[in-house]
Write a protein that holds these residues in place. Structure first.
Motif, PDB file in Angstrom:
ATOM      1  N   LEU A  32       0.826  -1.200   0.000  1.00 37.87           N
ATOM      2  CA  LEU A  32       0.000   0.000   0.000  1.00 37.87           C
ATOM      3  C   LEU A  32       0.862   1.253   0.000  1.00 37.87           C
ATOM      4  CD1 LEU A  32      -2.770  -1.029   2.566  1.00 37.87           C
ATOM      5  CD2 LEU A  32      -2.744  -1.305   0.084  1.00 37.87           C
ATOM      6  N   VAL A  33       0.417   2.270  -0.709  1.00 37.78           N
ATOM      7  CA  VAL A  33       1.147   3.536  -0.771  1.00 37.78           C
ATOM      8  C   VAL A  33       0.874   4.342   0.491  1.00 37.78           C
ATOM      9  CG1 VAL A  33       1.266   3.648  -3.266  1.00 37.78           C
ATOM     10  CG2 VAL A  33      -0.757   4.521  -2.105  1.00 37.78           C
ATOM     11  N   SER A  34       1.774   5.244   0.788  1.00 30.79           N
ATOM     12  CA  SER A  34       1.703   5.968   2.054  1.00 30.79           C
ATOM     13  C   SER A  34       0.523   6.918   2.152  1.00 30.79           C
ATOM     14  CB  SER A  34       3.007   6.754   2.266  1.00 30.79           C
ATOM     15  OG  SER A  34       3.221   7.654   1.185  1.00 30.79           O
ATOM     16  N   ALA A  35       0.128   7.525   1.033  1.00 36.78           N
ATOM     17  CA  ALA A  35      -0.890   8.575   1.079  1.00 36.78           C
ATOM     18  C   ALA A  35      -2.319   8.059   0.927  1.00 36.78           C
ATOM     19  CB  ALA A  35      -0.620   9.606  -0.011  1.00 36.78           C
ATOM     20  N   GLN A  36      -2.478   6.751   0.664  1.00 30.18           N
ATOM     21  CA  GLN A  36      -3.807   6.159   0.503  1.00 30.18           C
ATOM     22  C   GLN A  36      -4.651   6.928  -0.508  1.00 30.18           C
ATOM     23  OE1 GLN A  36      -5.699   5.597   4.331  1.00 30.18           O
ATOM     24  NE2 GLN A  36      -4.113   4.264   5.079  1.00 30.18           N
ATOM     25  N   TRP A  37      -4.111   7.119  -1.721  1.00 30.97           N
ATOM     26  CA  TRP A  37      -4.827   7.859  -2.748  1.00 30.97           C
ATOM     27  C   TRP A  37      -5.618   6.949  -3.683  1.00 30.97           C
ATOM     28  CZ3 TRP A  37      -2.740   5.690  -6.948  1.00 30.97           C
ATOM     29  CH2 TRP A  37      -1.381   5.321  -6.922  1.00 30.97           C
ATOM     30  N   CYS A  38      -5.614   5.658  -3.416  1.00 34.42           N
ATOM     31  CA  CYS A  38      -6.346   4.701  -4.253  1.00 34.42           C
ATOM     32  C   CYS A  38      -6.915   3.607  -3.371  1.00 34.42           C
ATOM     33  CB  CYS A  38      -5.385   4.092  -5.285  1.00 34.42           C
ATOM     34  SG  CYS A  38      -6.152   2.928  -6.451  1.00 34.42           S
ATOM     35  N   ASP A  39      -8.006   2.981  -3.817  1.00 33.40           N
ATOM     36  CA  ASP A  39      -8.525   1.826  -3.089  1.00 33.40           C
ATOM     37  C   ASP A  39      -7.392   0.828  -2.852  1.00 33.40           C
ATOM     38  OD1 ASP A  39     -11.068   2.835  -3.092  1.00 33.40           O
ATOM     39  OD2 ASP A  39     -11.890   1.426  -4.559  1.00 33.40           O
ATOM     40  N   GLY A  40      -7.356   0.240  -1.670  1.00 32.35           N
ATOM     41  CA  GLY A  40      -6.288  -0.712  -1.394  1.00 32.35           C
ATOM     42  C   GLY A  40      -6.614  -1.643  -0.245  1.00 32.35           C
ATOM     43  N   ALA A  41      -5.986  -2.828  -0.281  1.00 26.61           N
ATOM     44  CA  ALA A  41      -6.141  -3.806   0.798  1.00 26.61           C
ATOM     45  C   ALA A  41      -4.776  -4.406   1.097  1.00 26.61           C
ATOM     46  CB  ALA A  41      -7.129  -4.900   0.402  1.00 26.61           C
ATOM     47  N   GLY A  42      -4.416  -4.456   2.369  1.00 26.75           N
ATOM     48  CA  GLY A  42      -3.128  -5.027   2.747  1.00 26.75           C
ATOM     49  C   GLY A  42      -3.061  -5.249   4.244  1.00 26.75           C
ATOM     50  N   PHE A  43      -1.972  -5.856   4.667  1.00 30.75           N
ATOM     51  CA  PHE A  43      -1.788  -6.128   6.086  1.00 30.75           C
ATOM     52  C   PHE A  43      -0.959  -5.025   6.746  1.00 30.75           C
ATOM     53  CE2 PHE A  43      -3.012 -10.348   4.720  1.00 30.75           C
ATOM     54  CZ  PHE A  43      -3.750 -10.814   5.803  1.00 30.75           C
ATOM     55  N   ASP A  44      -1.132  -4.886   8.036  1.00 36.31           N
ATOM     56  CA  ASP A  44      -0.402  -3.903   8.825  1.00 36.31           C
ATOM     57  C   ASP A  44       0.990  -4.467   9.106  1.00 36.31           C
ATOM     58  OD1 ASP A  44       0.651  -2.217  10.770  1.00 36.31           O
ATOM     59  OD2 ASP A  44      -1.282  -1.874  11.733  1.00 36.31           O
ATOM     60  N   ASN A  45       1.968  -4.095   8.288  1.00 31.51           N
ATOM     61  CA  ASN A  45       3.313  -4.637   8.419  1.00 31.51           C
ATOM     62  C   ASN A  45       4.027  -4.140   9.668  1.00 31.51           C
ATOM     63  OD1 ASN A  45       3.939  -6.272   5.876  1.00 31.51           O
ATOM     64  ND2 ASN A  45       3.016  -4.425   5.023  1.00 31.51           N
ATOM     65  N   VAL A  46       3.749  -2.921  10.066  1.00 27.70           N
ATOM     66  CA  VAL A  46       4.363  -2.390  11.292  1.00 27.70           C
ATOM     67  C   VAL A  46       3.904  -3.214  12.493  1.00 27.70           C
ATOM     68  CG1 VAL A  46       4.532  -0.406  12.831  1.00 27.70           C
ATOM     69  CG2 VAL A  46       4.609  -0.071  10.348  1.00 27.70           C
ATOM     70  N   LEU A  47       2.631  -3.536  12.536  1.00 27.94           N
ATOM     71  CA  LEU A  47       2.094  -4.375  13.612  1.00 27.94           C
ATOM     72  C   LEU A  47       2.732  -5.758  13.574  1.00 27.94           C
ATOM     73  CD1 LEU A  47       0.137  -5.112  15.884  1.00 27.94           C
ATOM     74  CD2 LEU A  47      -1.607  -5.554  14.140  1.00 27.94           C
ATOM     75  N   GLY A  48       2.909  -6.313  12.372  1.00 27.98           N
ATOM     76  CA  GLY A  48       3.511  -7.638  12.255  1.00 27.98           C
ATOM     77  C   GLY A  48       4.904  -7.684  12.849  1.00 27.98           C
TER      78      GLY A  48
END
Length: 345
Positions: A155-171
């Motif tokens: 996922l891109v940092s600014a969330q300028w497009c629909d997206g789905a992904g996992f929270d890598n920082v949490l992982g």
């Protein structure tokens, strides 16, 4: 050339109009008895009728094609994700077309043009790592795509497009907490290539938790493994020579490389070294790896991505709502304990 069964063939054999056959096969309201409906369906199956997708596309304005651009189809995580996405598409009557960008920005740009030329109804995009450094260019390329676009995993940092992904920082944080709870203070990390991306975010979450606990990640134990088996293997020397008692690998492939390196040195897991990996993807391919890992459920990710994309296909509205009002689904990974962490307390 073999004869291709048509609606006329089915209508002639059953003794009904072509319109009636079309309505029944498209599951639309038709004034026919249940017996006649069943006969039409049975005849279509027996004659191996295949709908003419080109003709249907002209009528519905849809090709029933979805494109997926992946950075590396040989990567087991992306391969498993592609399979799950294909299942979601097929269940909705769509065909998935897969293209490989080789993790190159230039190739990705060309593919965005080529797949759109095929008239796809929607596009899944896992951005190339090089695209993180050219997010403005990537955004402009996506803006030119006339169909709905959903970013996946990276996922891109600014969330300028629909997206789905996992929270890598949490992982990464989950892995750090597990090792700290087990009493480890000499902890190493084998990450990606240092560039912005999923592995770097995992490393960030991991290092932040260590820092907060007063056990900072030392530079000699912070090694880039380039996501590869060989990278994990090569990092073994740094971990052993600098006295690490535990290592977090930012994917399972690097963890497997580390395991081989440890075995060659006569060391075992977890007696001599505790190891945590990331993805938990190997078992889908019949590869047993008894290493505690942070799991990213690819089936869950595929479902979330398909829900986002399918909601945009054919939806009313002007412009590109997936860009104007983007929706992001961030999923939570979980730690799967397989007994590869030794408790030092």
């Amino acid at each position: 050339m073999a004869h291709r069964t048509t609606l006329h063939d089915i209508a002639h054999e059953v003794g009904v109009s072509v319109t009636t056959v079309s309505l029944v096969l498209n599951n639309r309201l038709a004034r026919v008895s249940d017996e006649t409906r069943a006969q039409i369906l049975e005849t279509a199956k027996r004659l191996r009728y295949v709908p003419n997708q080109n003709a249907r596309s002209l009528l519905t304005k849809r090709t029933m094609l979805i494109a997926l651009i992946v950075p590396d189809i040989e990567n087991l995580f992306f391969a498993a994700l592609a399979r799950c996405l294909e299942e979601s598409c097929q269940a909705a009557g769509y065909e998935l077309v897969i293209a490989n960008s080789n993790d190159r920005r230039a190739v990705e740009r060309d593919l965005l043009q080529h797949v759109v030329a095929r008239g796809v109804d929607g596009l899944f995009l896992i951005p190339a790592r090089e695209s993180y450094a050219d997010e403005v260019g990537l955004r402009e390329d996506v803006r030119r795509v006339p169909c709905p676009v959903t970013l996946i995993d990276r996922l891109v940092s600014a969330q300028w497009c629909d997206g789905a992904g996992f929270d890598n920082v949490l992982g990464g944080a989950l892995a750090a907490r597990r090792l700290l709870e087990a009493g480890h203070t000499r902890i190493g990390c084998i990450s990606g290539d240092g560039r912005e991306g999923s592995a770097n975010r995992r490393r960030r979450g991991f290092a932040d938790v260590l820092e907060q606990a007063g056990v900072p990640l030392e530079s000699v134990l912070d090694v880039a493994g380039d996501y590869r088996f060989d990278g994990g293997y090569a990092a073994t020397a740094a971990m052993v020579d600098n006295g690490a008692t535990a290592v977090f690998c930012c994917n399972d492939l690097m963890a497997m490389g580390l395991l081989r390196g440890l075995r060659e040195r006569g060391l075992s897991v977890p007696a001599d070294m505790s190891v945590i990996g990331y993805d938990n993807i190997m078992e889908r391919f019949g590869i047993q790896i008894e290493v505690t890992t942070v799991e990213q459920d690819v089936a869950q990710l595929a479902r979330a991505a398909w829900e986002l994309l399918s909601a945009r296909i054919g939806a009313p509205g002007e412009g590109h709502p997936w860009l104007a009002e983007p929706c992001t689904r961030v999923l939570a990974p979980c730690l799967v304990d397989k007994g590869s962490v030794r408790d030092l307390r």
